[in-house]
Motif scaffolding. Structure first.
Motif, PDB file in Angstrom:
ATOM      1  N   SER B 354       0.898  -1.138   0.095  1.00 31.83           N
ATOM      2  CA  SER B 354       0.043  -0.088   0.024  1.00 31.83           C
ATOM      3  C   SER B 354       0.788   1.211  -0.121  1.00 31.83           C
ATOM      4  O   SER B 354       0.228   2.317  -0.267  1.00 31.83           O
ATOM      5  CB  SER B 354      -0.951   0.061   1.012  1.00 31.83           C
ATOM      6  N   GLY B 355       2.343   1.010   0.222  1.00 28.39           N
ATOM      7  CA  GLY B 355       3.013   2.179   0.333  1.00 28.39           C
ATOM      8  C   GLY B 355       2.624   3.163   1.501  1.00 28.39           C
ATOM      9  O   GLY B 355       2.687   4.454   1.413  1.00 28.39           O
ATOM     10  N   SER B 356       2.148   2.884   2.540  1.00 28.09           N
ATOM     11  CA  SER B 356       1.663   3.892   3.693  1.00 28.09           C
ATOM     12  C   SER B 356       2.565   4.168   4.640  1.00 28.09           C
ATOM     13  O   SER B 356       2.399   4.611   5.559  1.00 28.09           O
ATOM     14  CB  SER B 356       0.520   3.106   3.970  1.00 28.09           C
ATOM     15  N   SER B 357       3.724   3.336   4.487  1.00 26.29           N
ATOM     16  CA  SER B 357       4.984   3.429   5.536  1.00 26.29           C
ATOM     17  C   SER B 357       5.637   4.423   4.830  1.00 26.29           C
ATOM     18  O   SER B 357       6.227   4.588   3.672  1.00 26.29           O
ATOM     19  CB  SER B 357       5.609   1.997   5.698  1.00 26.29           C
ATOM     20  N   HIS B 358       6.035   5.473   5.869  1.00 24.02           N
ATOM     21  CA  HIS B 358       6.907   6.731   5.237  1.00 24.02           C
ATOM     22  C   HIS B 358       8.258   6.685   6.192  1.00 24.02           C
ATOM     23  O   HIS B 358       8.537   6.490   7.252  1.00 24.02           O
ATOM     24  CB  HIS B 358       6.384   8.036   5.514  1.00 24.02           C
ATOM     25  N   HIS B 359       9.345   6.458   5.368  1.00 27.37           N
ATOM     26  CA  HIS B 359      10.593   6.574   6.295  1.00 27.37           C
ATOM     27  C   HIS B 359      11.170   7.799   6.605  1.00 27.37           C
ATOM     28  O   HIS B 359      10.905   8.786   5.782  1.00 27.37           O
ATOM     29  CB  HIS B 359      11.886   6.087   5.190  1.00 27.37           C
ATOM     30  N   ILE B 360      11.345   7.949   7.862  1.00 24.26           N
ATOM     31  CA  ILE B 360      11.663   9.277   8.444  1.00 24.26           C
ATOM     32  C   ILE B 360      13.264   9.591   8.568  1.00 24.26           C
ATOM     33  O   ILE B 360      13.707  10.671   8.203  1.00 24.26           O
ATOM     34  CB  ILE B 360      11.049   9.500   9.638  1.00 24.26           C
ATOM     35  N   ALA B 361      13.816   8.441   9.021  1.00 18.97           N
ATOM     36  CA  ALA B 361      15.237   8.671   9.347  1.00 18.97           C
ATOM     37  C   ALA B 361      16.111   7.331   9.503  1.00 18.97           C
ATOM     38  O   ALA B 361      15.333   6.293   9.422  1.00 18.97           O
ATOM     39  CB  ALA B 361      15.450   9.379  10.615  1.00 18.97           C
ATOM     40  N   TYR B 362      17.308   7.468   9.056  1.00 21.45           N
ATOM     41  CA  TYR B 362      18.266   6.300   9.223  1.00 21.45           C
ATOM     42  C   TYR B 362      19.147   6.522  10.242  1.00 21.45           C
ATOM     43  O   TYR B 362      19.974   7.801   9.942  1.00 21.45           O
ATOM     44  CB  TYR B 362      18.832   5.840   8.114  1.00 21.45           C
ATOM     45  N   ILE B 363      19.293   5.976  11.554  1.00 23.75           N
ATOM     46  CA  ILE B 363      20.093   6.430  12.551  1.00 23.75           C
ATOM     47  C   ILE B 363      21.619   5.974  12.370  1.00 23.75           C
ATOM     48  O   ILE B 363      21.588   4.639  12.174  1.00 23.75           O
ATOM     49  CB  ILE B 363      19.492   5.886  13.930  1.00 23.75           C
ATOM     50  N   PRO B 364      22.584   6.532  12.544  1.00 22.83           N
ATOM     51  CA  PRO B 364      23.833   6.153  12.423  1.00 22.83           C
ATOM     52  C   PRO B 364      24.387   5.181  13.618  1.00 22.83           C
ATOM     53  O   PRO B 364      23.724   5.491  14.593  1.00 22.83           O
ATOM     54  CB  PRO B 364      24.876   7.378  12.549  1.00 22.83           C
ATOM     55  N   SER B 365      25.115   4.176  13.380  1.00 23.09           N
ATOM     56  CA  SER B 365      25.457   3.211  14.484  1.00 23.09           C
ATOM     57  C   SER B 365      26.703   3.685  15.206  1.00 23.09           C
ATOM     58  O   SER B 365      27.352   4.299  14.954  1.00 23.09           O
ATOM     59  CB  SER B 365      25.876   1.960  13.562  1.00 23.09           C
ATOM     60  N   VAL B 366      26.252   3.638  16.485  1.00 17.71           N
ATOM     61  CA  VAL B 366      27.166   3.943  17.623  1.00 17.71           C
ATOM     62  C   VAL B 366      28.333   3.121  17.499  1.00 17.71           C
ATOM     63  O   VAL B 366      29.850   3.684  17.613  1.00 17.71           O
ATOM     64  CB  VAL B 366      26.609   4.073  19.000  1.00 17.71           C
ATOM     65  N   SER B 367      28.353   2.058  17.473  1.00 17.49           N
ATOM     66  CA  SER B 367      29.275   0.877  17.628  1.00 17.49           C
ATOM     67  C   SER B 367      30.275   1.241  16.186  1.00 17.49           C
ATOM     68  O   SER B 367      31.653   1.198  16.553  1.00 17.49           O
ATOM     69  CB  SER B 367      29.097  -0.563  17.398  1.00 17.49           C
ATOM     70  N   ALA B 368      29.977   1.476  15.247  1.00 14.83           N
ATOM     71  CA  ALA B 368      30.861   1.860  14.061  1.00 14.83           C
ATOM     72  C   ALA B 368      31.425   3.249  14.226  1.00 14.83           C
ATOM     73  O   ALA B 368      32.857   3.155  14.009  1.00 14.83           O
ATOM     74  CB  ALA B 368      30.012   2.081  12.809  1.00 14.83           C
ATOM     75  N   TRP B 369      31.058   3.970  15.011  1.00 14.95           N
ATOM     76  CA  TRP B 369      31.639   5.286  15.100  1.00 14.95           C
ATOM     77  C   TRP B 369      32.672   5.054  16.402  1.00 14.95           C
ATOM     78  O   TRP B 369      33.821   5.736  16.309  1.00 14.95           O
ATOM     79  CB  TRP B 369      30.823   6.262  15.348  1.00 14.95           C
ATOM     80  N   VAL B 370      32.230   4.158  17.330  1.00 11.99           N
ATOM     81  CA  VAL B 370      33.401   4.101  18.159  1.00 11.99           C
ATOM     82  C   VAL B 370      34.616   3.307  17.734  1.00 11.99           C
ATOM     83  O   VAL B 370      35.561   3.496  18.070  1.00 11.99           O
ATOM     84  CB  VAL B 370      32.526   3.204  19.424  1.00 11.99           C
ATOM     85  N   SER B 371      34.176   2.208  16.780  1.00  9.62           N
ATOM     86  CA  SER B 371      35.355   1.524  16.546  1.00  9.62           C
ATOM     87  C   SER B 371      36.194   2.357  15.565  1.00  9.62           C
ATOM     88  O   SER B 371      37.501   2.195  15.370  1.00  9.62           O
ATOM     89  CB  SER B 371      34.736   0.169  15.621  1.00  9.62           C
TER      90      SER B 371
END
Lengths: 90, 377
Positions: B354-371
């Motif tokens: 139905s296409g009724s889901s709207h993408h709002i955000a993609y959150i960056p990963s903390v682990s990736a930034w810590v490593s």
């Protein structure tokens, strides 16, 4: 990337004696897991702080006008009904 | 209480005569059948077979329509918060709707059977493919017409990425559409039309559907260092790579989208009338829930914006977030936030197509930034 942050590194080293990189905090620390949990919680709060911006808050209070498919204009007030998310502590 | 109370009788369900009286013996339950059942081979009277009730498949039915609006009184007097409760009649399942205020729009008025049932196409028997004897083998053989021949030739040649489902979608949704005209395609170039589509966002920045594009932000978080800190704020670190869309832009774009035809702007209560006249509340959608009714009531009592007499509508937001694995192998992950609208029926909202889901955000990963190392702000 490291080079561009070197300036901050030097300043902080001179004045505050704090690390420039989170690994300097975490790796030496036995509290690694707890600090990571803290980081994720802080991140989630900040993400919502970014998403619920001034435009949205203004629309929440005063609504916004859209002309609908039946030709009538209506004033819409966004309201949050559900929020289902896992607590991103892991 | 409304100005006048309506009484509705429970409609007579067309009753099938299941219980033939024992004294009536051989009488047929339905007049359409022959008065005396034919005899079996053994010379006994044949039986009337009927389908057990559990196999009875009632087709779905939309809710009963709204009663026509009462004529406007000649003298209009404004009374604060007049309750204009509107009740509809019952549908065949004994369900009715009760609106606290007369709605300005009823999306359920135009529900078709394809919206109510979960079949994709009405079941029909496929006509048998005629025997090819005595036919010439010139095109359009083995197809019926030259149009089908050309289409099938296109489908089975060139790229093999064309699926049967997509081909049906092209024929039924595009080629057979009322407004489809082959002459519109004079000098058509898909690449140019795609470019035109891309330019729209830049050219119509002021349009209600514009301004819902993706942006990337950097957020800052405070981390305790374990050292004495007189300010108590810890160290601020930058986490880049938050991909998000402006929330208000997404709301506006969704309201001008064609899917908003199905949005309920006025909440209501749904009741079921039991056989002995008792009413039972049905909780089935967000816009029939007490929470929505309460939010709407509070909004209607809220003061209007200055010089604005437009109808005030609650736009219900439902947010959802969970980290998602992107691949079967490895640990490619995304952490999206989705938005759904509570004004849309769950039967439409929950359909993946139905296409009724709207993408709002993609959150960056903390682990990736810590490593890789978080850096000071």
């Amino acid at each position: 990337v490291l080079g561009s942050h070197l300036v901050y590194f030097c300043i902080d080293l001179a004045f505050r004696q704090v690390p420039d990189c989170i690994n300097d905090v975490i790796n030496k620390d036995s509290q690694r897991g707890a600090i990571l949990t803290h980081c994720r919680r802080e991140l989630m709060q900040e993400v919502w702080n970014t998403l619920l911006d001034g435009d949205f808050v203004a629309a929440y209070k005063h609504g916004f006008v859209i002309q609908c498919h039946d030709g009538q204009s209506r004033r819409f007030y966004p309201r949050l009904f559900t929020y289902s998310a896992d607590y991103p502590e892991k | 209480v409304g100005p006048e109370s309506h009484h509705f009788d429970i409609p007579q369900v067309p009753e099938l005569n299941f219980d033939a009286e024992p004294s009536e013996g051989l009488r047929t339950p339905s007049p359409s059948r022959s008065p005396t059942p034919p005899l079996t081979n053994a010379g006994r009277p044949g039986r009337h077979y009927r389908l057990p009730k559990r196999y009875e498949d009632l087709p779905p039915e939309p809710p009963a329509p709204l009663p026509p609006p009462p004529p406007a009184p000649a003298l209009r007097r404004v009374i604060l918060h007049v309750r204009d409760t509107v009740r509809t009649a019952l549908n065949r399942f004994g369900l009715l709707r009760e609106y606290p205020r007369r709605p300005s729009y009823d999306p359920d008025a135009s529900l078709g059977s394809e919206d109510l049932a979960n079949w994709d196409a009405p079941p029909h028997c496929e006509p048998a493919i005629p025997n090819s004897e005595g036919l010439s083998f010139l095109p359009p053989w083995p197809f019926k017409t030259m149009s089908i021949y050309l289409f099938m030739e296109w489908l089975n040649s060139g790229s093999n990425l064309k699926s049967v489902g997509e081909a049906d979608r092209l024929v039924n949704g595009v080629l057979r559409h009322q407004e489809f005209k082959a002459s519109d395609f004079d000098g058509f170039s898909a690449r140019r039309e795609n470019r035109r589509f891309d330019q729209v966002e830049a050219d119509t920045a002021g349009a209600p559907f514009g301004g819902d594009g993706w942006t990337t932000s950097t957020v800052h978080i405070s981390v305790p260092t374990g050292q004495k800190d007189p300010t108590g704020t810890g160290c601020r670190f930058a986490i880049p790579g938050l991909h998000h869309r402006p929330l208000l832009g997404v709301l506006k774009a969704a309201l001008v989208d064609v899917a908003s035809k199905r949005f309920h702007f006025s909440p209501f209560k749904r009741f079921r009338i039991l056989s002995f006249g008792r009413e039972e509340r049905c909780y089935d959608e967000v816009y029939t829930s007490d929470a929505f009714l309460k939010a709407d009531d509070a909004l209607q009592k809220q003061k209007n914006e200055p010089n604005c007499t437009l109808e005030k509508v609650v736009l219900g937001l439902m947010l959802w977030s969970d980290s998602t694995h992107l691949a079967n192998f490895g640990n490619a992950k995304a952490w999206p936030i989705y938005l759904y609208f509570a004004n849309l029926s769950k039967y439409i909202r929950a359909k993946p197509t139905s296409g009724s889901s709207h993408h709002i955000a993609y959150i960056p990963s903390v682990s990736a930034w810590v490593s890789s190392g978080l850096f000071l702000y």
